[in-house]
Write a protein that holds these residues in place. Sequence first.
Motif, PDB file in Angstrom:
ATOM      1  N   TRP A 238      46.389  35.304  36.564  1.00 52.35           N
ATOM      2  CA  TRP A 238      44.999  34.872  36.686  1.00 52.35           C
ATOM      3  C   TRP A 238      44.780  33.678  35.767  1.00 52.35           C
ATOM      4  O   TRP A 238      45.232  33.673  34.627  1.00 52.35           O
ATOM      5  CB  TRP A 238      44.052  36.014  36.320  1.00 52.35           C
TER       6      TRP A 238
ATOM      7  N   THR B 272      43.039  33.631  40.932  1.00 50.65           N
ATOM      8  CA  THR B 272      44.466  33.713  41.205  1.00 50.65           C
ATOM      9  C   THR B 272      44.646  33.261  42.643  1.00 50.65           C
ATOM     10  O   THR B 272      43.658  32.996  43.336  1.00 50.65           O
ATOM     11  CB  THR B 272      44.999  35.143  40.975  1.00 50.65           C
TER      12      THR B 272
ATOM     13  N   ASP C 110      44.224  42.271  42.999  1.00 50.73           N
ATOM     14  CA  ASP C 110      45.652  41.989  43.180  1.00 50.73           C
ATOM     15  C   ASP C 110      46.220  42.836  44.312  1.00 50.73           C
ATOM     16  O   ASP C 110      46.982  42.344  45.151  1.00 50.73           O
ATOM     17  CB  ASP C 110      46.436  42.278  41.897  1.00 50.73           C
TER      18      ASP C 110
END
Length: 108
Positions: free
Chosen positions: A4, A26, A76
Amino acid sequence: MAHWIDVFSPDETGSDGGVIRRDEQTTGARITLEEGGILAPFSITCGVYGWMMHTRCCPNREAADRDFEAMKAELDTIVEQIPRRDAVENGQSEAATAAIHAFVERFP
């Protein structure tokens, strides 16, 4: 966890009208923490590009920082589930859709 990058700009106003305190992105996702917006004392706005946008309200900075980190980890997971474009066109997006629904349930 994915890498990130901090994209924070001091004293910038966020999408909920508050002052941005944290702002990271990200590949495929972004998450922003605001203080003093129109929704709550602290709000976290996040999204997976082309797939979802979501806001969570928090009563204080401690809860907001804790949720910010937990939400990053879950983002994520969602990004990892995003299929290639040709797979989406063939209707193969169930895992990503399920991960998004689980995220919204966990962080209403």
